[in-house]
Design a protein around this motif. Sequence first.
Motif, PDB file in Angstrom:
ATOM      1  N   LYS A 133       0.812  -1.217   0.000  1.00  0.00           N
ATOM      2  CA  LYS A 133       0.000   0.000   0.000  1.00  0.00           C
ATOM      3  C   LYS A 133       0.849   1.273   0.000  1.00  0.00           C
ATOM      4  N   LYS A 134       2.098   1.181  -0.484  1.00  0.00           N
ATOM      5  CA  LYS A 134       2.973   2.356  -0.570  1.00  0.00           C
ATOM      6  C   LYS A 134       2.717   3.049  -1.906  1.00  0.00           C
ATOM      7  N   SER A 135       2.553   4.369  -1.869  1.00  0.00           N
ATOM      8  CA  SER A 135       2.246   5.136  -3.072  1.00  0.00           C
ATOM      9  C   SER A 135       3.421   5.194  -4.054  1.00  0.00           C
ATOM     10  N   LEU A 136       4.609   4.866  -3.599  1.00  0.00           N
ATOM     11  CA  LEU A 136       5.792   4.858  -4.448  1.00  0.00           C
ATOM     12  C   LEU A 136       5.577   3.959  -5.671  1.00  0.00           C
ATOM     13  N   PHE A 137       4.975   2.787  -5.477  1.00  0.00           N
ATOM     14  CA  PHE A 137       4.776   1.827  -6.570  1.00  0.00           C
ATOM     15  C   PHE A 137       3.723   2.321  -7.575  1.00  0.00           C
ATOM     16  N   VAL A 138       2.668   2.951  -7.066  1.00  0.00           N
ATOM     17  CA  VAL A 138       1.638   3.491  -7.960  1.00  0.00           C
ATOM     18  C   VAL A 138       2.200   4.680  -8.746  1.00  0.00           C
ATOM     19  N   ASN A 139       3.001   5.513  -8.080  1.00  0.00           N
ATOM     20  CA  ASN A 139       3.624   6.647  -8.766  1.00  0.00           C
ATOM     21  C   ASN A 139       4.567   6.166  -9.874  1.00  0.00           C
ATOM     22  N   ALA A 140       5.359   5.141  -9.593  1.00  0.00           N
ATOM     23  CA  ALA A 140       6.263   4.591 -10.608  1.00  0.00           C
ATOM     24  C   ALA A 140       5.471   4.036 -11.785  1.00  0.00           C
ATOM     25  N   LEU A 141       4.382   3.343 -11.475  1.00  0.00           N
ATOM     26  CA  LEU A 141       3.511   2.804 -12.525  1.00  0.00           C
ATOM     27  C   LEU A 141       2.932   3.939 -13.377  1.00  0.00           C
ATOM     28  N   GLY A 142       2.482   5.011 -12.741  1.00  0.00           N
ATOM     29  CA  GLY A 142       1.941   6.166 -13.471  1.00  0.00           C
ATOM     30  C   GLY A 142       2.985   6.842 -14.345  1.00  0.00           C
ATOM     31  N   ILE A 143       4.206   6.972 -13.822  1.00  0.00           N
ATOM     32  CA  ILE A 143       5.285   7.596 -14.604  1.00  0.00           C
ATOM     33  C   ILE A 143       5.628   6.748 -15.822  1.00  0.00           C
ATOM     34  N   ILE A 144       5.743   5.434 -15.638  1.00  0.00           N
ATOM     35  CA  ILE A 144       6.077   4.530 -16.758  1.00  0.00           C
ATOM     36  C   ILE A 144       5.018   4.623 -17.849  1.00  0.00           C
ATOM     37  N   TRP A 145       3.739   4.497 -17.481  1.00  0.00           N
ATOM     38  CA  TRP A 145       2.679   4.512 -18.482  1.00  0.00           C
ATOM     39  C   TRP A 145       2.462   5.911 -19.053  1.00  0.00           C
ATOM     40  N   GLY A 146       2.716   6.937 -18.267  1.00  0.00           N
ATOM     41  CA  GLY A 146       2.646   8.307 -18.792  1.00  0.00           C
ATOM     42  C   GLY A 146       3.702   8.547 -19.860  1.00  0.00           C
ATOM     43  N   LEU A 147       4.931   8.061 -19.611  1.00  0.00           N
ATOM     44  CA  LEU A 147       5.997   8.199 -20.601  1.00  0.00           C
ATOM     45  C   LEU A 147       5.678   7.406 -21.876  1.00  0.00           C
ATOM     46  N   ILE A 148       5.067   6.235 -21.719  1.00  0.00           N
ATOM     47  CA  ILE A 148       4.699   5.438 -22.896  1.00  0.00           C
ATOM     48  C   ILE A 148       3.641   6.165 -23.723  1.00  0.00           C
ATOM     49  N   VAL A 149       2.644   6.748 -23.058  1.00  0.00           N
ATOM     50  CA  VAL A 149       1.607   7.496 -23.786  1.00  0.00           C
ATOM     51  C   VAL A 149       2.224   8.695 -24.503  1.00  0.00           C
ATOM     52  N   ILE A 150       3.117   9.417 -23.837  1.00  0.00           N
ATOM     53  CA  ILE A 150       3.790  10.559 -24.465  1.00  0.00           C
ATOM     54  C   ILE A 150       4.616  10.107 -25.669  1.00  0.00           C
ATOM     55  N   LEU A 151       5.336   9.004 -25.525  1.00  0.00           N
ATOM     56  CA  LEU A 151       6.138   8.455 -26.622  1.00  0.00           C
ATOM     57  C   LEU A 151       5.258   8.099 -27.824  1.00  0.00           C
ATOM     58  N   VAL A 152       4.122   7.465 -27.582  1.00  0.00           N
ATOM     59  CA  VAL A 152       3.207   7.091 -28.669  1.00  0.00           C
ATOM     60  C   VAL A 152       2.641   8.339 -29.342  1.00  0.00           C
ATOM     61  N   LEU A 153       2.265   9.354 -28.566  1.00  0.00           N
ATOM     62  CA  LEU A 153       1.730  10.594 -29.136  1.00  0.00           C
ATOM     63  C   LEU A 153       2.778  11.330 -29.968  1.00  0.00           C
ATOM     64  N   ILE A 154       3.995  11.410 -29.475  1.00  0.00           N
ATOM     65  CA  ILE A 154       5.073  12.074 -30.223  1.00  0.00           C
ATOM     66  C   ILE A 154       5.370  11.306 -31.505  1.00  0.00           C
ATOM     67  N   SER A 155       5.394   9.998 -31.419  1.00  0.00           N
ATOM     68  CA  SER A 155       5.649   9.168 -32.605  1.00  0.00           C
ATOM     69  C   SER A 155       4.563   9.362 -33.656  1.00  0.00           C
ATOM     70  N   GLY A 156       3.312   9.384 -33.221  1.00  0.00           N
ATOM     71  CA  GLY A 156       2.208   9.606 -34.153  1.00  0.00           C
ATOM     72  C   GLY A 156       2.250  10.985 -34.785  1.00  0.00           C
ATOM     73  N   ALA A 157       2.590  11.992 -33.993  1.00  0.00           N
ATOM     74  CA  ALA A 157       2.659  13.361 -34.515  1.00  0.00           C
ATOM     75  C   ALA A 157       3.790  13.506 -35.528  1.00  0.00           C
ATOM     76  N   THR A 158       4.960  12.954 -35.243  1.00  0.00           N
ATOM     77  CA  THR A 158       6.067  13.056 -36.193  1.00  0.00           C
ATOM     78  C   THR A 158       5.772  12.263 -37.461  1.00  0.00           C
ATOM     79  N   HIS A 159       5.103  11.142 -37.326  1.00  0.00           N
ATOM     80  CA  HIS A 159       4.697  10.370 -38.507  1.00  0.00           C
ATOM     81  C   HIS A 159       3.743  11.197 -39.364  1.00  0.00           C
ATOM     82  N   PHE A 160       2.791  11.861 -38.741  1.00  0.00           N
ATOM     83  CA  PHE A 160       1.810  12.680 -39.452  1.00  0.00           C
ATOM     84  C   PHE A 160       2.483  13.864 -40.144  1.00  0.00           C
ATOM     85  N   ILE A 161       3.448  14.493 -39.468  1.00  0.00           N
ATOM     86  CA  ILE A 161       4.084  15.699 -39.996  1.00  0.00           C
ATOM     87  C   ILE A 161       5.106  15.386 -41.087  1.00  0.00           C
ATOM     88  N   PHE A 162       5.927  14.348 -40.899  1.00  0.00           N
ATOM     89  CA  PHE A 162       7.064  14.140 -41.782  1.00  0.00           C
ATOM     90  C   PHE A 162       6.905  13.015 -42.802  1.00  0.00           C
TER      91      PHE A 162
END
Length: 177
Positions: free
Chosen positions: A28-57
């Motif tokens: 029940k330590k929030s450290l693990f949930v925060n790490a999970l949120g950071i990992i999945w947040g970075l993955i979502v950002i990576l997918v969005l950036i990849s899609g945007a660069t694909h669309f633009i270039f």
Amino acid sequence: MGFGFNLGMIFIILPLSGLLLILWLITKKSLFVNALGIIWGLIVILVLISGATHFIFDKKKLKHKDFYGTYVIDRGFFKGKQADWQYDHFRFEITKDDSIFFYVTDKEEIKRTYKGTISTLKQYYSERLVINMEKPTHHIMISNPTIYRETWDFYLVFNSSKFYNMYFRKGIWRSIE
């Protein structure tokens, strides 16, 4: 995404996410949930950036309907008297009924019209233009054009026995000032 991304998701991210979720449920330590949120947040950002660069270039994927329109000589490739003369003497139109009309002109006056039909080859990522002209035809229209795709546009290059490469781009003919 590519093969490496999928492999990383299956063998690294999903097991790590499962482990962090189990550790959070046990401790029940929030450290693990925060790490999970950071990992999945970075993955979502990576997918969005990849899609945007694909669309633009990424280069334009041409479909049959993209070829419809009027084409004029692109004077931007080789500026000068020859390009201006070609601009004033050649243009063509591809209509929605798959007809092509190649015009030999003297500025705005059409001197002669060569007729034909078009089709496209769909076995490639981007469709290729195939021109079938009625015989006899003009030397510019003897062979199919080479298509050069850009990010948002494309242009056609015809190989002429008299003028070598002739660059056509969609546009409206206007008198040169």
